[in-house]
Design an enzyme around this catalytic site. Sequence first.
Site, short mmCIF file in Angstrom:
data_model
loop_
_atom_site.label_atom_id
_atom_site.label_comp_id
_atom_site.label_asym_id
_atom_site.label_seq_id
_atom_site.Cartn_x
_atom_site.Cartn_y
_atom_site.Cartn_z
N GLU A 22 0.81 -1.21 0.00
CA GLU A 22 0.00 0.00 0.00
C GLU A 22 0.85 1.27 0.00
O GLU A 22 0.37 2.34 0.37
CB GLU A 22 -0.94 -0.01 1.21
CG GLU A 22 -1.90 -1.20 1.21
CD GLU A 22 -2.73 -1.26 2.47
OE1 GLU A 22 -3.71 -0.51 2.56
OE2 GLU A 22 -2.42 -2.07 3.36
N SER A 74 -6.83 -2.31 2.10
CA SER A 74 -7.10 -1.82 0.74
C SER A 74 -7.74 -2.86 -0.16
O SER A 74 -7.73 -2.73 -1.38
CB SER A 74 -5.81 -1.29 0.08
OG SER A 74 -5.40 -0.09 0.70
N TYR A 90 -9.54 3.14 -5.16
CA TYR A 90 -8.58 4.18 -5.51
C TYR A 90 -8.63 4.62 -6.97
O TYR A 90 -7.78 5.40 -7.40
CB TYR A 90 -7.16 3.72 -5.15
CG TYR A 90 -7.04 3.38 -3.69
CD1 TYR A 90 -7.18 4.37 -2.72
CD2 TYR A 90 -6.82 2.07 -3.27
CE1 TYR A 90 -7.10 4.06 -1.37
CE2 TYR A 90 -6.73 1.76 -1.92
CZ TYR A 90 -6.87 2.76 -0.98
OH TYR A 90 -6.79 2.45 0.36
N ARG A 105 -11.33 3.75 11.86
CA ARG A 105 -12.42 3.58 10.91
C ARG A 105 -12.96 2.17 11.06
O ARG A 105 -12.21 1.20 10.96
CB ARG A 105 -11.96 3.80 9.47
CG ARG A 105 -13.12 3.95 8.48
CD ARG A 105 -12.68 3.80 7.04
NE ARG A 105 -12.30 2.43 6.72
CZ ARG A 105 -11.14 2.06 6.17
NH1 ARG A 105 -10.21 2.96 5.91
NH2 ARG A 105 -10.90 0.79 5.91
N ASP A 164 -15.36 -0.68 9.68
CA ASP A 164 -16.03 -1.13 8.46
C ASP A 164 -17.15 -2.10 8.83
O ASP A 164 -16.93 -3.09 9.54
CB ASP A 164 -15.04 -1.81 7.53
CG ASP A 164 -13.96 -0.85 7.04
OD1 ASP A 164 -14.22 0.37 7.05
OD2 ASP A 164 -12.88 -1.31 6.65
N GLU A 211 -14.07 -5.21 10.14
CA GLU A 211 -12.73 -4.95 10.64
C GLU A 211 -12.64 -3.51 11.09
O GLU A 211 -13.52 -2.69 10.82
CB GLU A 211 -11.68 -5.24 9.57
CG GLU A 211 -11.87 -4.49 8.27
CD GLU A 211 -10.94 -4.99 7.18
OE1 GLU A 211 -9.88 -4.36 7.00
OE2 GLU A 211 -11.27 -6.00 6.52
N ASN A 257 -9.83 -0.26 11.27
CA ASN A 257 -8.57 0.24 10.73
C ASN A 257 -8.04 1.35 11.63
O ASN A 257 -8.74 2.33 11.89
CB ASN A 257 -8.80 0.78 9.31
CG ASN A 257 -7.53 1.06 8.56
OD1 ASN A 257 -6.66 1.75 9.06
ND2 ASN A 257 -7.43 0.54 7.35
N GLY A 292 -7.12 5.53 5.51
CA GLY A 292 -6.66 6.28 4.36
C GLY A 292 -7.09 7.73 4.44
O GLY A 292 -8.14 8.06 4.98
#
Length: 333
Positions: free
Chosen positions: A31, A167, A237, A276, A278, A291, A293, A297
């Site tokens: 990443e 990602s 992305y 974050r 999810d 999950e 994070n 990002g």
Amino acid sequence: MGTTVEHLLVTDSAVSGDLRVVVLAGGLSYERDVSLRSGRRVLDALRAVGVEAELRDADVALLPALAADPPDAVVIALHGATGEDGSLRGVLDLCDIPYVGCDARASRVAWDKPSAKAVLREAGIPTPDWVALPHDRFSELGAVAVLDRIVDRLGLPLMVKPTQGGSGLGGAVVRDAAALPAAMVGCFAYDSTALVERFVPGMDVAVSVVDLGDGPQALPPVEIVPRNGVYDYAARYTAGRTTWHAPARLAPEVAATVADVALAAHTALGLRDLSRVDVIVDEAGQPHVLEVNVSPGMTETSLLPLAVQAAGLDFGRLLGTLVARAAARLTTH
């Protein structure tokens, strides 16, 4: 009912122009490119609110530079193992350099998806049933027999993804048992252990959690609608591959439940400053945590900045507040 962003206020006085910050980005993970984009975005946002900031890579020159001229705080915009497995945070702790985000121990747990899911399950937070399968066991026990048992136990469809990583790299949705071996092989290209979990159909939602001094707060949830139905690396992305709705198109009572679950996950994992979470919201309005994070990002298509914008907050001022809080931790250590 969960605490929400309506109670947040980031003031100019919370951001000190006297702070000097190092933004870490790059690294050697898959990443790297995304991390560099995140780092530049953070750098620009901090400078826009008067914070003196510089961008550095996590390489052999980093520790001598930090020792020679220690910053007031570090912002970790590294993704993948370098930024999220706790090792770099542990080194920064040894150097007495404060940083935005959770400590090394919490980072290690959140980084390893099976460990994080076990903590969530123990805390009563809904997360899809799963099995973690190292490549060695997969080979030793016989791939066919193992995969048959997984399908019998978890059913179809399934989600296969690396136990460590982000990602969407190495992840695949498996709707037919015949596709499972190829999905496992693709996953093992990124990690020596695969996480296979029951696939929950529903709305993909990301809930960013920030703590600006009054405890963790949930920002507006962001709904993710990938064009091809899977939120993989390209969908994350590549412009035009995904549509986002911020806030998510959820009924108020469901949105409140999602916020509660995200805050509970953040707390159960012992996180701080920002994360974050999810989530999949099923047809019944029930959230399932996939999950969490700890180094979200920060690119132009990333979910946390979208949530900050939806909350009506200034990204640079929010980051500046988090930096000021991190710097203050050293003086109270």
